[in-house]
Scaffold this motif. Structure first.
Motif, short mmCIF file in Angstrom:
data_model
loop_
_atom_site.label_atom_id
_atom_site.label_comp_id
_atom_site.label_asym_id
_atom_site.label_seq_id
_atom_site.Cartn_x
_atom_site.Cartn_y
_atom_site.Cartn_z
N SER A 1 0.85 -1.18 0.00
CA SER A 1 0.00 0.00 0.00
C SER A 1 0.89 1.24 0.00
CB SER A 1 -0.89 -0.04 1.25
OG SER A 1 -1.54 1.20 1.38
N ASN B 1 0.51 5.27 0.19
CA ASN B 1 -0.46 6.34 0.48
C ASN B 1 -1.90 5.91 0.25
OD1 ASN B 1 1.66 7.97 1.23
ND2 ASN B 1 1.86 8.90 -0.79
N GLY B 2 -2.21 4.72 0.74
CA GLY B 2 -3.60 4.25 0.72
C GLY B 2 -4.02 3.54 -0.55
N ASN C 1 -10.79 -1.13 -3.81
CA ASN C 1 -9.80 -1.92 -3.10
C ASN C 1 -9.00 -2.83 -4.04
OD1 ASN C 1 -8.76 -2.07 -0.60
ND2 ASN C 1 -10.22 -3.57 0.19
N GLY D 1 -6.28 1.55 -7.16
CA GLY D 1 -7.37 2.26 -6.49
C GLY D 1 -8.65 2.34 -7.31
#
Ligand code: A3P
Length: 297
Positions: free
Chosen positions: A20, A22-23, A170, A174
């Protein structure tokens, strides 16, 4: 491992890990936080760079082929002798970044990164970005099928499970919605051009003309014909430098095909009425307020 019942799933898959950044998820194979950070914060774009930007499964290889053919004025020697990841590296991968750093200008590059991870230097250069979008329902189906054969990606589960993963964002790279909304903020900049997979399909020649105009490339009518001919689904399916057949079996399961169907609207063969309605509800909510009409709307 669960056994799947959906008819398009007929392969056994390895499971792999994601990282992951930054998300946002990325496959671990050939990706790292260091490279992603370097691309975002240090990588110098140059005025004569051309970058093909897409959300995965939106026609990346197709546009990469079109651009390479335009640069060679329709001559297919380059596209038939150099693998797509060599002639147009994905800058966010470890290998791709190293290749891009050594690439003699003018460079042709690809990326799937969302806008927030694109090289910050873009805003100070005349580097040209071509952004390709595709009906997200077809992206979903293509992504699902690709996840079944590409061994650095997680097993997608059933189509229903993957639909939920996809809509929640997810998945690697992204959310489709965030990707499109982020990139379309560049709309109106002279060095940003966007087009859809559906437009390429409806009018490839007209699309090639528009791309040439954006790039400032003048091709004769015959050269334009050659670009269109060599960028056809059939020709690309036969081109081993573009159809992923040169990849080893431990990366791609040869029972499947990267160049799968190459059509618009295949989602109708896979989504149930309920899945389609669910997709539409999420789509409407996420895309509310967008001042753009897409061919699939
Ligand atoms: P399908 O899986 O729906 O067939 P990407 O390159 O972004 O991974 O996108 C892959 C999709 O683009 C696949 O879609 C593939 O078949 C399609 N594609 C590649 N080249 C094409 C071409 N010349 N014409 C039409 N579709 C093409």
């Amino acid at each position: 491992r669960e056994r799947e019942t959906h008819p398009i799933q007929s392969f056994t898959m390895l499971s792999v890990e994601y990282l992951s950044y930054n998300g946002i998820l990325f496959p671990q194979a050939d990706y790292s936080r260091e490279t992603l950070n370097q691309v975002e914060n240090e990588f110098q774009l140059l005025d004569d760079d051309i970058i093909n930007v897409t959300y995965p499964k939106s026609g990346t290889i197709w546009m990469a082929e079109i651009l390479a053919l335009i640069l060679k004025k329709g001559d297919p020697t380059w596209t038939q002798s150099s693998a797509v990841w060599d002639r147009s590296p994905w800058i966010e991968t470890n290998n791709g970044l190293q290749r891009a750093l050594k690439y003699p200008p003018p460079r042709l590059m690809n990326t799937h990164v969302p806008f927030q991870f694109f090289p910050k230097t873009f805003l100070q250069t005349k580097a040209k970005v071509i952004y390709v979008m595709r009906n997200p329902k077809d992206v979903l189906v293509s992504f699902y099928c690709f996840s079944l054969i590409f061994k650095t990606l997680k097993t997608p589960g059933s189509l229903q499970e993957f639909l939920e993963t996809f809509l929640s964002g997810n998945v690697i790279y992204g959310s489709w919605f965030d990707h499109v909304k982020g990139w379309l903020e560049m709309k109106g900049r002279p060095n940003f051009f966007y087009i859809t997979y559906e437009e390429l399909q409806q009018d490839l020649r007209g699309s090639v003309e528009k791309i040439c105009q954006f790039l400032g490339k003048e091709l004769s009518s015959q050269q334009m014909d050659a670009v269109v001919e060599h960028a056809s689904f059939q020709k690309m399916k036969e081109n081993k430098m573009s159809n992923f057949s040169v990849l080893p079996d431990d990366i791609i399961d040869k029972k499947g095909k990267f160049m799968r169907k190459g059509i618009s609207g295949d989602w109708k063969n896979h989504l149930t009425v309920a899945q389609n309605e669910y997709f539409d509800r999420v789509y409407q909510e996420k895309m509310r307020g967008m001042d753009i009409t897409f061919p699939w709307d």
